[in-house]
Design a protein around this motif. Sequence first.
Motif, PDB file in Angstrom:
ATOM      1  N   UNK A 112       0.816  -1.214   0.000  1.00 47.46           N
ATOM      2  CA  UNK A 112       0.000   0.000   0.000  1.00 47.46           C
ATOM      3  C   UNK A 112       0.849   1.264   0.000  1.00 47.46           C
ATOM      4  N   UNK A 113       2.168   1.104   0.080  1.00 49.09           N
ATOM      5  CA  UNK A 113       3.077   2.246   0.177  1.00 49.09           C
ATOM      6  C   UNK A 113       3.989   2.370  -1.037  1.00 49.09           C
ATOM      7  N   UNK A 114       4.555   1.234  -1.471  1.00 49.76           N
ATOM      8  CA  UNK A 114       5.519   1.224  -2.577  1.00 49.76           C
ATOM      9  C   UNK A 114       4.775   1.267  -3.909  1.00 49.76           C
ATOM     10  N   UNK A 118       5.268   1.601 -13.264  1.00 48.01           N
ATOM     11  CA  UNK A 118       4.437   2.468 -14.111  1.00 48.01           C
ATOM     12  C   UNK A 118       3.567   3.429 -13.299  1.00 48.01           C
ATOM     13  N   UNK A 119       3.712   3.419 -11.995  1.00 47.76           N
ATOM     14  CA  UNK A 119       2.899   4.269 -11.146  1.00 47.76           C
ATOM     15  C   UNK A 119       1.819   3.478 -10.429  1.00 47.76           C
ATOM     16  N   UNK A 120       1.140   4.121  -9.520  1.00 45.29           N
ATOM     17  CA  UNK A 120       0.151   3.535  -8.623  1.00 45.29           C
ATOM     18  C   UNK A 120       0.825   2.540  -7.676  1.00 45.29           C
ATOM     19  N   UNK A 121       0.079   2.078  -6.700  1.00 47.41           N
ATOM     20  CA  UNK A 121       0.656   1.240  -5.660  1.00 47.41           C
ATOM     21  C   UNK A 121       0.741  -0.219  -6.100  1.00 47.41           C
ATOM     22  N   UNK A 122       1.689  -0.941  -5.516  1.00 39.42           N
ATOM     23  CA  UNK A 122       1.802  -2.378  -5.755  1.00 39.42           C
ATOM     24  C   UNK A 122       0.485  -3.072  -5.416  1.00 39.42           C
ATOM     25  N   UNK A 123      -0.236  -2.516  -4.476  1.00 41.66           N
ATOM     26  CA  UNK A 123      -1.524  -3.069  -4.068  1.00 41.66           C
ATOM     27  C   UNK A 123      -2.472  -3.267  -5.252  1.00 41.66           C
ATOM     28  N   UNK A 129       1.960  -7.718  -6.013  1.00 41.40           N
ATOM     29  CA  UNK A 129       1.942  -7.746  -4.541  1.00 41.40           C
ATOM     30  C   UNK A 129       2.346  -9.112  -4.017  1.00 41.40           C
ATOM     31  N   UNK A 130       2.063 -10.172  -4.761  1.00 41.27           N
ATOM     32  CA  UNK A 130       2.541 -11.492  -4.333  1.00 41.27           C
ATOM     33  C   UNK A 130       4.063 -11.576  -4.489  1.00 41.27           C
TER      34      UNK A 130
END
Length: 326
Positions: A112-114, A118-123, A129-130
């Motif tokens: 939720x932080x990194x 290409x932008x936006x969160x890993x979430x 995220x896995x």
Amino acid sequence: MTSTGLGSLPGDDIREWTRVLLDAVDIPFLAELPARPYGDMVSRAVAVLTELAADLQPAGWRLTGGSDPRASLDQRRARSLLAEDLDVLEELADGYTGPLKLQLTGPWTLAATVELPRGDKVLADYGARRDLAEALALGLGEQVASVRRRVPGAEIVVQVDEPALPAVLAGAVPTASGWGKHRSVDGPGAVELLSLVTTAAPTVIHCCAERPPIEVFTKAGAAGIAVDISLLNPAAWDQFAPAAEAGTTLYAGLIPTTGPIPDPEKAADPLVRRWRELGLDPELLKKVVITPACGLAASPSTADARRRLDLLRRTAEVVAEAAENT
């Protein structure tokens, strides 16, 4: 009764804090000193990611899409700082035996932080995220193994920090545009990734929220749960009671991180009173670990933080006495 801190502390002197912690608390820990460049909790986690590369942007850490650990100067600096801190720990903890705690930002808070390349969160990306959680678990395993070699008498405990997980579960994490929210993650999905980082050593999951997802934590394999007692609502206590009876250790945040420092009796009262109201076994109360409400990095001075740490053992004595008299 035992005591410990929750990771962050003020100032930038890792050597002095390591000396203090080896004496001041019952479960010493490797301090996080966010006043230093690359000393914050997210940078610590990025340093542990040996299989993923990231760089530091004005908005924060971002994955770079490569696996070369030399791809980012910032990541190398974060790793170097962590290695230096571990060197100090190895030197000052020579001959130490007993529990020793390491802290790590959890996979959901990190996602939720990194940001993605290409932008936006890993979430936002299930596969990313896995990958992040798996890399975090691998790096954590390597760090635990390293500390066991450096301090052979240590019984390693890992604290996984998940302050963002309630927002992840609620679908309350903003998208990059700020106009929307990321889709919520269900309980089983949260357990799946969180369980990857609970196998390296006995794990305490830390979350300061009114209603931390205690059931998710226990299903993910947490041996302990660290919370701010002043924030817990009745629903959270109702979730915790069966967990305590099943053997989960409560790390009770009783000492405020800022403001007036209470006396031990006043600090202990919310925990003891609620324990009695719930009718929980007094013997289980004796196993509670006393902590500050959260990290102490916001303390106005190192002396203030030290006074709050010194209060932990005295508060633990009050709780133990209350358990005997319940």
